[in-house]
Design an enzyme around this catalytic site. Structure first.
Site: not given
Ligand code: OAD
Length: 232
Positions: A113, A181
């Site tokens: 990204h 997520s």
């Molecule tokens: P999300 O905010 O959607 O998801 C974060 C995930 O991390 C969730 O499933 C939480 O349960 C988990 N989580 C939180 N704290 C944690 C910890 N300490 N240990 C393990 N797991 C933990 O973030 P992404 O999946 O990265 O796009 O989101 C995907 C994309 O959506 C990002 O790259 C971003 C956003 O729009 C851009 O910036 C272009």
């Protein structure tokens, strides 16, 4: 206790999301306290918003730069970088734009990204690193605004980065998904490649995700703690 140990594998892909950096104090995107709960992406994170009001979009990204700059890589980032040093076939495929893996010493990082720390001028076809906080100057010498080199909503992924990620996933013997997520496509689909090629699979997250069934080992807990266990 999981039966998986990093020392048993040679070509590891760490597939990371915002949960990887949560313990550094960087907000995730979804869920309580998530960035998209506070900010509408339509106003801050898409090309249309930038074309309409580049100053507003830069104000948002400057805030994010300041937050990330004030945070440090956490022990989970350190373990990932350490494993990469020990196992040179290891690649990090990240959805994160924060540059934390690199700050922890990781070298081979495919940023699906883009990066908060790069800007580009599409008119001049220039991409460059920029770590200023706030980002200054906001305009290129051609007079147009620099644009964060981030894959915003409705943008295409960089096909070279995707190719690199796909090749790594085809060849890995262990896939470790950490803190995503798994709802943002096409990134969310990439881990499937490793499954199709017979890799061992681990998902680390606080909770189940829509793609949890893909993984043989579903380890629930904080990224840094579960990684420490796998690195024993
Ligand atoms: P999300 O905010 O959607 O998801 C974060 C995930 O991390 C969730 O499933 C939480 O349960 C988990 N989580 C939180 N704290 C944690 C910890 N300490 N240990 C393990 N797991 C933990 O973030 P992404 O999946 O990265 O796009 O989101 C995907 C994309 O959506 C990002 O790259 C971003 C956003 O729009 C851009 O910036 C272009």
């Amino acid at each position: 206790m999981s039966s998986i140990r990093f020392s048993d594998f040679e070509r590891i892909v760490f597939f990371t999301g915002a949960g990887m950096s949560a313990e550094s104090g960087i907000p995730t995107y979804r869920g309580r306290g998530g960035i998209w709960a506070e900010y509408k992406y339509e106003d801050y994170a898409c090309q249309r918003a930038f074309d309409r009001d580049p100053e507003k979009v830069w104000d948002f990204h400057d805030k994010r730069r300041a937050v990330v700059r004030a945070c440090e890589p956490n022990p989970g980032h350190d373990i990932v970088a350490e494993v990469q040093k020990k196992k040179p076939g290891t690649i990090i495929v990240t959805q994160n734009i924060d540059g934390m893996h690199q700050r922890a010493g990781a070298t081979d990082v495919a940023e699906l990204h883009g990066s908060l720390w790069r800007v580009r001028c599409d008119a001049e076809e220039i991409v460059r690193e920029d770590t200023s906080v706030p980002m200054n100057p906001r305009k290129c010498s051609c007079g147009r605004y620099w644009r964060p080199d981030i894959v915003w909503f409705e943008d295409q992924l960089d096909h070279r980065v995707v190719r690199r990620a796909r090749e790594a996933l085809e060849q890995c013997d262990l896939l470790v998904s950490i803190g995503t997520s798994a709802v943002v496509y096409p990134a969310a689909d990439l881990p499937r490649i490793a499954v199709q090629h017979g890799a061992e699979t681990v998902e680390i997250n606080l909770e189940d995700t829509p793609l949890s069934p893909l993984y043989k080992h579903r380890l629930r807990g904080k990224a840094s703690e579960v990684l420490a266990e796998l690195n024993r």
